[in-house]
Design an enzyme around this catalytic site. Structure first.
Site, short mmCIF file in Angstrom:
data_model
loop_
_atom_site.label_atom_id
_atom_site.label_comp_id
_atom_site.label_asym_id
_atom_site.label_seq_id
_atom_site.Cartn_x
_atom_site.Cartn_y
_atom_site.Cartn_z
N SER A 134 14.47 -122.61 -23.11
CA SER A 134 13.49 -121.79 -23.50
C SER A 134 13.94 -120.28 -23.41
CB SER A 134 12.17 -121.88 -23.25
OG SER A 134 11.99 -121.57 -21.68
N GLU A 190 10.39 -115.47 -31.91
CA GLU A 190 11.79 -115.20 -31.96
C GLU A 190 12.38 -115.49 -33.25
OE1 GLU A 190 13.34 -113.61 -29.22
OE2 GLU A 190 15.40 -113.84 -29.96
N GLY A 213 8.81 -129.06 -24.91
CA GLY A 213 10.26 -129.12 -24.22
C GLY A 213 11.11 -128.24 -24.73
N ALA A 214 12.13 -127.44 -24.28
CA ALA A 214 13.20 -126.66 -24.82
C ALA A 214 13.86 -125.95 -24.03
CB ALA A 214 12.54 -125.50 -25.66
N TYR A 234 18.93 -119.14 -29.74
CA TYR A 234 17.57 -119.88 -29.41
C TYR A 234 16.77 -119.89 -30.90
CZ TYR A 234 12.75 -120.05 -27.91
OH TYR A 234 11.16 -120.28 -27.60
P1 NAP Z 1 9.32 -123.62 -20.09
O1 NAP Z 1 8.47 -123.05 -18.93
O2 NAP Z 1 10.79 -122.91 -19.89
O3 NAP Z 1 9.33 -124.93 -20.10
C1 NAP Z 1 10.35 -125.91 -20.83
C2 NAP Z 1 10.15 -127.10 -20.44
O4 NAP Z 1 11.13 -128.08 -21.35
C3 NAP Z 1 10.40 -127.66 -19.19
O5 NAP Z 1 9.53 -128.69 -18.82
C4 NAP Z 1 11.83 -128.29 -19.15
O6 NAP Z 1 11.81 -129.21 -18.09
C5 NAP Z 1 11.79 -128.84 -20.51
N1 NAP Z 1 13.14 -129.33 -21.14
C6 NAP Z 1 14.21 -128.48 -21.11
N2 NAP Z 1 15.22 -129.26 -21.51
C7 NAP Z 1 14.85 -130.52 -21.58
C8 NAP Z 1 15.50 -131.77 -22.11
N3 NAP Z 1 16.71 -131.65 -22.35
N4 NAP Z 1 14.56 -132.83 -22.11
C9 NAP Z 1 13.40 -132.87 -21.85
N5 NAP Z 1 12.94 -131.89 -21.56
C10 NAP Z 1 13.45 -130.72 -21.56
O7 NAP Z 1 8.88 -122.95 -21.46
P2 NAP Z 1 7.32 -122.71 -21.76
O8 NAP Z 1 7.31 -121.38 -21.47
O9 NAP Z 1 6.33 -123.31 -21.16
O10 NAP Z 1 7.13 -122.89 -23.41
C11 NAP Z 1 7.06 -123.99 -23.99
C12 NAP Z 1 7.65 -124.09 -25.50
O11 NAP Z 1 7.30 -123.01 -26.13
C13 NAP Z 1 9.01 -124.05 -25.29
O12 NAP Z 1 9.54 -124.66 -26.38
C14 NAP Z 1 9.24 -122.72 -25.75
O13 NAP Z 1 10.58 -122.42 -26.21
C15 NAP Z 1 8.08 -122.36 -26.80
N6 NAP Z 1 7.65 -120.89 -26.63
C16 NAP Z 1 7.39 -120.28 -25.51
C17 NAP Z 1 6.77 -118.97 -25.65
C18 NAP Z 1 6.38 -118.33 -24.40
O14 NAP Z 1 6.26 -116.93 -24.55
N7 NAP Z 1 6.16 -118.92 -23.40
C19 NAP Z 1 6.78 -118.48 -26.99
C20 NAP Z 1 7.03 -119.05 -28.08
C21 NAP Z 1 7.45 -120.57 -27.95
P3 NAP Z 1 12.67 -128.98 -16.70
O15 NAP Z 1 11.60 -128.51 -15.73
O16 NAP Z 1 13.50 -130.13 -16.18
O17 NAP Z 1 13.80 -127.76 -16.75
N1 GDD Z 2 14.46 -112.06 -19.05
C1 GDD Z 2 14.59 -110.88 -18.92
N2 GDD Z 2 15.04 -110.31 -17.75
N3 GDD Z 2 14.25 -109.91 -19.87
C2 GDD Z 2 14.59 -108.66 -19.93
C3 GDD Z 2 15.08 -107.95 -18.54
C4 GDD Z 2 15.28 -109.12 -17.47
O1 GDD Z 2 16.04 -108.78 -16.45
N4 GDD Z 2 15.17 -106.79 -18.48
C5 GDD Z 2 14.63 -106.52 -20.08
N5 GDD Z 2 14.22 -107.50 -20.67
C6 GDD Z 2 13.85 -107.67 -21.94
C7 GDD Z 2 14.51 -108.81 -22.99
O2 GDD Z 2 15.76 -108.17 -23.19
C8 GDD Z 2 13.42 -108.69 -23.86
O3 GDD Z 2 13.41 -107.86 -24.81
C9 GDD Z 2 12.10 -108.67 -23.20
O4 GDD Z 2 12.63 -108.10 -21.86
C10 GDD Z 2 11.43 -110.08 -22.66
O5 GDD Z 2 12.34 -110.90 -22.56
P1 GDD Z 2 11.80 -112.38 -21.94
O6 GDD Z 2 10.80 -112.27 -21.02
O7 GDD Z 2 13.16 -113.26 -21.37
O8 GDD Z 2 11.24 -113.02 -23.07
P2 GDD Z 2 12.00 -113.21 -24.70
O9 GDD Z 2 10.80 -112.27 -25.69
O10 GDD Z 2 13.30 -113.07 -24.99
O11 GDD Z 2 11.66 -114.60 -25.25
C11 GDD Z 2 10.36 -115.38 -24.81
O12 GDD Z 2 9.31 -115.12 -25.53
C12 GDD Z 2 9.97 -115.93 -26.98
C13 GDD Z 2 8.73 -115.77 -28.00
O13 GDD Z 2 8.83 -114.32 -28.58
C14 GDD Z 2 10.64 -116.76 -24.45
O14 GDD Z 2 9.50 -117.23 -23.66
C15 GDD Z 2 10.97 -117.77 -25.62
O15 GDD Z 2 10.76 -118.95 -25.20
C16 GDD Z 2 10.05 -117.36 -26.53
O16 GDD Z 2 10.11 -118.23 -27.74
#
Ligand code: NAP
Ligand code: GDD
Length: 326
Positions: free
Chosen positions: A84, A127, A81-82, A155
């Protein structure tokens, strides 16, 4: 039967991890926050299944976490949860710290006081490296577990603070806590306001003739190391199966610019992105992580983990879903 608590169950990773744990015969307790509308889209196929339970809570509410940890005393606790979204963290820095840092401390305290044998997984992130990287012997740039972390966003700061807290609870109280330093991972279940899904959903609409509008994007020059979420939840599980806790970088080791992602997604749909993409300066962030490329050698050697889904397979999976379901 082992019990696992999973926060973020309604999110991308929570849904895939729950599937994996159920296949492995776990009882999965998914923790979700109350919502005025139904947000179980990603887990609707799991609701009602044997060994899949749901509990309401909020990461910012310690008493609720205590109640649930005390009730289940789980073998494993995965904190996914985050708040995110990196861009959102600039607009809501306080909430981001409350959920992504204080929320983690709430869980660690609960485990320490009520269920100290519970193994804990924390969703850390690339990040946290910010603009920093290591330069290897042959001039190659990458990030691994030894790279200094210098976050560039609220973040990243919030996640780095919780990463350090996991280490403190591990060394001070002998809690089995692991941080997975995961690089970007995507899927058809990715949130719609992240770059990859925004692009594949737009292509889905375009192919179906549902939009004449351009696709507005921000910075196309940043580079990311993109993998598939299904591969990445397997790494989370493996971390908690080890004899001793440790932190692991999870990444593909391949880096591409945002422009390359966009170009490839349009090309795989037989389209040219130049005819559809417009740059919108409002979508640029106040500070940006410029380059991410993970070195997951430690995960390969200690967990036997390697990613199985390629970049093109990832985009194809997302495109197929979005063209069919948009
Ligand atoms: P996500 O799809 O945005 O899911 C985030 C989850 O956190 C959702 O279920 C959301 O619930 C819940 N949440 C937010 N605020 C909360 C609160 N106050 N109390 C309880 N639950 C809450 O994220 P994800 O992509 O699955 O990522 C999972 C984790 O990995 C996150 O911690 C993210 O920061 C981390 N992470 C993700 C990536 C990536 O590329 N995906 C990379 C590195 C780390 P709602 O549905 O109610 O909003
Ligand atoms: N979201 C978004 N929307 N990003 C954009 C856009 C846009 O319209 N246009 C360009 N970007 C660029 C962002 O500036 C960033 O450089 C890249 O696309 C990826 O953006 P996101 O997909 O929002 O991901 P993120 O890298 O910022 O963060 C994700 O990855 C992290 C791990 O490195 C998230 O999943 C984080 O929760 C996670 O920790």
């Amino acid at each position: 039967m082992k019990t696992a608590l999973v926060t973020g169950i309604t999110g991308q990773d929570g849904s895939y991890l729950a599937e994996l744990l159920l296949e492995k015969n776990y009882r999965v307790v998914g923790l979700h926050r109350r919502s005025s509308t139904n947000n179980f889209e990603r887990i609707k196929h799991l609701v009602g299944k044997d060994n899949f339970l749901l509990e309401e809570f909020d990461l910012t509410d310690p008493s609720g976490i205590n109640r649930i940890v005390d009730q289940y005393k789980p073998e494993e606790f995965y904190n996914l949860g985050a708040q995110s979204h990196v861009g959102t963290s600039f607009k809501q820095p306080t909430t981001t710290i409350e959920i992504n840092t204080v929320g983690v401390v709430n869980i660690l305290e609960s485990i320490r006081n009520l269920s100290p044998k519970t193994k804990f997984y924390q969703a850390s992130t690339s990040e946290m490296f910010g603009r920093n990287f290591t330069i290897g012997e042959h001039g190659e740039k990458y990030q691994n577990e030894n790279t200094l972390m210098l976050p560039q966003s609220p973040y990243g700061v919030a996640k780095l603070a919780s990463y350090h807290m996991v280490e403190i609870y591990r060394s001070s109280y002998n809690i089995f806590g692991c941080s997975g330093i995961l690089f970007n991972h995507e899927s058809p279940r990715r949130g719609e306001n992240f770059l990859t899904r925004k692009v594949t959903r737009y292509i889905g609409k375009l192919v179906k003739g549902l939009t004449n509008e351009p696709l507005k994007l921000g910075n196309l020059d940043a580079a990311r190391d993109w993998g598939h979420a299904k591969d990445y939840v397997r790494a989370m599980y493996l971390m908690l199966q080890q004899d001793s806790p440790s932190d692991f970088v999870i990444a593909t080791g391949k880096t591409r610019s945002v422009k390359e992602f966009v170009e490839t997604a349009f090309r795989l749909a037989n389209l040219d992105y130049k005819n559809h993409v417009e740059i919108d300066s409002d979508l640029f962030r106040p500070a940006e992580v410029v380059f991410l490329k993970g070195d997951a050698t430690k995960a390969k050697n200690k967990l036997g983990w390697v990613p199985e889904i390629s970049f093109d397979e990832l985009i194809t999976d997302m495109l197929q879903y979005d063209i069919k379901n948009v």
